[in-house]
Design a protein around this motif. Structure first.
Motif, PDB file in Angstrom:
ATOM      1  N   ARG A 174      -8.755  36.668   0.946  1.00 24.64           N
ATOM      2  CA  ARG A 174      -8.640  35.390   0.219  1.00 24.64           C
ATOM      3  C   ARG A 174      -9.475  34.322   0.932  1.00 24.64           C
ATOM      4  NH1 ARG A 174      -5.880  32.495   3.764  1.00 24.64           N
ATOM      5  NH2 ARG A 174      -3.987  33.252   4.808  1.00 24.64           N
ATOM      6  N   ASN A 175      -9.403  33.088   0.393  1.00 27.94           N
ATOM      7  CA  ASN A 175     -10.070  31.961   1.031  1.00 27.94           C
ATOM      8  C   ASN A 175      -9.456  31.667   2.399  1.00 27.94           C
ATOM      9  OD1 ASN A 175     -11.384  31.725  -1.438  1.00 27.94           O
ATOM     10  ND2 ASN A 175     -10.199  29.967  -2.115  1.00 27.94           N
ATOM     11  N   TYR A 176     -10.282  31.244   3.346  1.00 26.91           N
ATOM     12  CA  TYR A 176      -9.765  30.766   4.627  1.00 26.91           C
ATOM     13  C   TYR A 176     -10.844  29.943   5.330  1.00 26.91           C
ATOM     14  CZ  TYR A 176     -12.267  34.855   6.573  1.00 26.91           C
ATOM     15  OH  TYR A 176     -13.210  35.785   6.909  1.00 26.91           O
ATOM     16  N   ALA A 177     -10.398  29.066   6.230  1.00 31.11           N
ATOM     17  CA  ALA A 177     -11.312  28.235   7.011  1.00 31.11           C
ATOM     18  C   ALA A 177     -11.472  28.814   8.408  1.00 31.11           C
ATOM     19  CB  ALA A 177     -10.789  26.800   7.085  1.00 31.11           C
ATOM     20  N   LEU A 178     -12.708  28.857   8.889  1.00 31.20           N
ATOM     21  CA  LEU A 178     -12.973  29.270  10.265  1.00 31.20           C
ATOM     22  C   LEU A 178     -13.041  28.076  11.205  1.00 31.20           C
ATOM     23  CD1 LEU A 178     -15.667  32.071   9.853  1.00 31.20           C
ATOM     24  CD2 LEU A 178     -13.432  32.318  10.952  1.00 31.20           C
ATOM     25  N   PHE A 179     -13.476  26.924  10.673  1.00 39.28           N
ATOM     26  CA  PHE A 179     -13.652  25.723  11.498  1.00 39.28           C
ATOM     27  C   PHE A 179     -13.551  24.529  10.568  1.00 39.28           C
ATOM     28  CE2 PHE A 179     -16.170  22.418  13.558  1.00 39.28           C
ATOM     29  CZ  PHE A 179     -15.897  22.567  14.909  1.00 39.28           C
ATOM     30  N   SER A 180     -12.721  23.546  10.953  1.00 39.40           N
ATOM     31  CA  SER A 180     -12.492  22.384  10.097  1.00 39.40           C
ATOM     32  C   SER A 180     -12.616  21.107  10.906  1.00 39.40           C
ATOM     33  CB  SER A 180     -11.100  22.465   9.448  1.00 39.40           C
ATOM     34  OG  SER A 180     -10.816  21.291   8.710  1.00 39.40           O
ATOM     35  N   MET A 181     -13.616  20.283  10.566  1.00 41.04           N
ATOM     36  CA  MET A 181     -13.777  18.970  11.197  1.00 41.04           C
ATOM     37  C   MET A 181     -13.669  17.897  10.127  1.00 41.04           C
ATOM     38  SD  MET A 181     -16.749  17.501  13.763  1.00 41.04           S
ATOM     39  CE  MET A 181     -17.993  16.974  12.581  1.00 41.04           C
ATOM     40  N   ALA A 182     -12.717  16.993  10.310  1.00 43.42           N
ATOM     41  CA  ALA A 182     -12.479  15.897   9.367  1.00 43.42           C
ATOM     42  C   ALA A 182     -12.675  14.566  10.082  1.00 43.42           C
ATOM     43  CB  ALA A 182     -11.065  15.989   8.794  1.00 43.42           C
ATOM     44  N   ILE A 198     -16.557  25.251   8.038  1.00 51.28           N
ATOM     45  CA  ILE A 198     -17.046  26.609   7.785  1.00 51.28           C
ATOM     46  C   ILE A 198     -15.945  27.334   7.022  1.00 51.28           C
ATOM     47  CG2 ILE A 198     -17.941  28.732   8.802  1.00 51.28           C
ATOM     48  CD1 ILE A 198     -18.542  27.045  11.335  1.00 51.28           C
ATOM     49  N   TYR A 199     -16.254  27.749   5.810  1.00 56.23           N
ATOM     50  CA  TYR A 199     -15.223  28.222   4.884  1.00 56.23           C
ATOM     51  C   TYR A 199     -15.644  29.552   4.268  1.00 56.23           C
ATOM     52  CZ  TYR A 199     -11.506  27.609   1.371  1.00 56.23           C
ATOM     53  OH  TYR A 199     -10.376  27.734   0.589  1.00 56.23           O
ATOM     54  N   LYS A 200     -14.755  30.530   4.320  1.00 58.97           N
ATOM     55  CA  LYS A 200     -14.981  31.838   3.697  1.00 58.97           C
ATOM     56  C   LYS A 200     -14.181  31.902   2.405  1.00 58.97           C
ATOM     57  CE  LYS A 200     -16.013  36.195   3.153  1.00 58.97           C
ATOM     58  NZ  LYS A 200     -15.435  36.259   1.787  1.00 58.97           N
ATOM     59  N   GLN A 238      -6.585  26.233  10.291  1.00 63.24           N
ATOM     60  CA  GLN A 238      -6.207  25.559   9.056  1.00 63.24           C
ATOM     61  C   GLN A 238      -7.418  24.819   8.501  1.00 63.24           C
ATOM     62  OE1 GLN A 238      -3.184  25.836   7.624  1.00 63.24           O
ATOM     63  NE2 GLN A 238      -2.134  26.826   9.340  1.00 63.24           N
ATOM     64  N   GLU A 239      -7.346  24.466   7.211  1.00 65.60           N
ATOM     65  CA  GLU A 239      -8.357  23.623   6.574  1.00 65.60           C
ATOM     66  C   GLU A 239      -7.725  22.274   6.284  1.00 65.60           C
ATOM     67  OE1 GLU A 239     -10.785  21.515   4.029  1.00 65.60           O
ATOM     68  OE2 GLU A 239      -8.985  22.419   3.155  1.00 65.60           O
ATOM     69  N   GLN A 240      -8.318  21.212   6.794  1.00 66.04           N
ATOM     70  CA  GLN A 240      -7.748  19.875   6.668  1.00 66.04           C
ATOM     71  C   GLN A 240      -8.088  19.270   5.294  1.00 66.04           C
ATOM     72  OE1 GLN A 240      -8.126  17.525  10.624  1.00 66.04           O
ATOM     73  NE2 GLN A 240      -9.837  18.991  10.684  1.00 66.04           N
ATOM     74  N   ASP A 241      -7.063  18.828   4.589  1.00 64.48           N
ATOM     75  CA  ASP A 241      -7.264  18.027   3.381  1.00 64.48           C
ATOM     76  C   ASP A 241      -6.980  16.562   3.658  1.00 64.48           C
ATOM     77  OD1 ASP A 241      -8.161  20.022   1.723  1.00 64.48           O
ATOM     78  OD2 ASP A 241      -6.160  20.607   1.071  1.00 64.48           O
ATOM     79  N   ALA A 242      -6.689  16.242   4.901  1.00 62.57           N
ATOM     80  CA  ALA A 242      -6.550  14.877   5.408  1.00 62.57           C
ATOM     81  C   ALA A 242      -6.798  14.983   6.905  1.00 62.57           C
ATOM     82  CB  ALA A 242      -5.156  14.313   5.122  1.00 62.57           C
ATOM     83  N   PHE A 295      -2.453  20.609   5.247  1.00 66.56           N
ATOM     84  CA  PHE A 295      -2.703  22.039   5.389  1.00 66.56           C
ATOM     85  C   PHE A 295      -2.080  22.836   4.245  1.00 66.56           C
ATOM     86  CE2 PHE A 295      -2.246  20.623   9.980  1.00 66.56           C
ATOM     87  CZ  PHE A 295      -3.604  20.401  10.144  1.00 66.56           C
ATOM     88  N   ASP A 296      -2.717  23.952   3.905  1.00 66.57           N
ATOM     89  CA  ASP A 296      -2.260  24.860   2.858  1.00 66.57           C
ATOM     90  C   ASP A 296      -2.234  26.267   3.435  1.00 66.57           C
ATOM     91  OD1 ASP A 296      -1.937  26.547   0.675  1.00 66.57           O
ATOM     92  OD2 ASP A 296      -3.506  25.633  -0.536  1.00 66.57           O
ATOM     93  N   ALA A 297      -1.059  26.921   3.405  1.00 67.39           N
ATOM     94  CA  ALA A 297      -0.945  28.265   3.973  1.00 67.39           C
ATOM     95  C   ALA A 297      -1.931  29.232   3.320  1.00 67.39           C
ATOM     96  CB  ALA A 297       0.483  28.779   3.824  1.00 67.39           C
ATOM     97  N   GLY A 298      -2.248  29.000   2.054  1.00 71.42           N
ATOM     98  CA  GLY A 298      -3.171  29.868   1.333  1.00 71.42           C
ATOM     99  C   GLY A 298      -4.607  29.751   1.788  1.00 71.42           C
ATOM    100  N   GLN A 299      -4.898  28.787   2.668  1.00 70.81           N
ATOM    101  CA  GLN A 299      -6.236  28.646   3.239  1.00 70.81           C
ATOM    102  C   GLN A 299      -6.223  28.846   4.756  1.00 70.81           C
ATOM    103  OE1 GLN A 299      -7.101  24.658   1.737  1.00 70.81           O
ATOM    104  NE2 GLN A 299      -8.526  25.539   0.258  1.00 70.81           N
TER     105      GLN A 299
END
Length: 228
Positions: free
Chosen positions: A61-69, A79-81, A152-156, A161-165
């Motif tokens: 599924r979708n997931y983030a390898l690196f998240s900078m906000a 970086i998002y797969k 995690q992938e930051q939406d703020a 965070f979303d467990a599905g990502q």
């Protein structure tokens, strides 16, 4: 508010004791919306970026390898797969660059480097020392106090965070530079040869904090080539 955030980062930098994680890896054993590692960078403004790391997962599924906000966007450098096989995305100041046809097999160690140049806006993904085509990204500097998260992938900033990502698997050898590495330097990283460690994030002197179910374990593949 931004000034307060920057002051808090600088204060943490003064008080934190960097750790050498050579021969170690972060293990994210379960899907979660809380498990993560926050990384403290050595600077807050970037003219260009290279992020390299090694990872293994069996996620499809979708997931983030690196998240900078930052206060500018929650996708300052990400970086998002995606769920599509061999499909990666690199976000720069909210602009997505899409890369397809890249190596993508479950339960396989990969060396991944992602680069972005502020002048041209060009982004590129390297897997196991092999480059993708270059794609258009954001032109201009990335300014503003960054929040950097693994797992995690930051939406703020620092949240949303979303467990599905979330990432499930192992990550090691995370480095970040404020310039675009040469092809030779990226290939040296991919081959576990001598390379200049990151000047923004350095795995050998890492300022980090773990949250939730994250385990630091010995990297059992250390000393062997993980790239295929």
């Amino acid at each position: 508010m931004e000034k307060l955030f920057i002051v808090s980062i600088l204060f943490a930098a003064c008080c934190a004791v960097p750790q050498d994680l050579s021969g170690k890896m972060f293990t994210f054993p379960v899907e979660s919306r809380t498990a993560r590692v926050t990384l403290l960078p050595s600077q807050v403004n970037f003219k260009s970026v290279t992020v390299c790391l090694r990872f293994i997962t069996n996620l499809t599924r979708n997931y983030a390898l690196f998240s900078m906000a930052s206060h500018n966007t929650h996708n300052d450098f990400v970086i998002y797969k995606t769920a599509n096989k061999g499909h990666f995305e690199v976000y720069t100041r909210g602009k997505a660059s899409s890369f397809q046809g890249l190596p993508d097999e479950p339960n396989t160690w990969y060396s991944s480097c992602s680069t972005w140049d502020s002048n041209s806006g060009l982004t590129q993904v390297w897997i196991n020392g092999n480059p993708s085509t270059r794609k258009a990204g954001f032109k201009g500097n990335l300014d503003g106090a960054p929040s950097i998260v693994l797992g995690q992938e930051q939406d703020a900033v620092g949240g949303g965070f979303d467990a599905g990502q979330s990432f499930v698997g192992m990550i090691t050898d995370v480095h970040m530079w404020d310039y675009v590495l040469s092809a030779c330097e990226i290939q040296q990283f991919a081959s576990d040869l001598n390379f200049t460690p990151g000047d923004v994030i350095n795995w050998r002197a890492l300022d980090f904090t773990t949250f939730g179910h994250v385990v630091i374990k010995d990297d059992l593949t250390n000393g062997c080539l993980r790239s295929q």
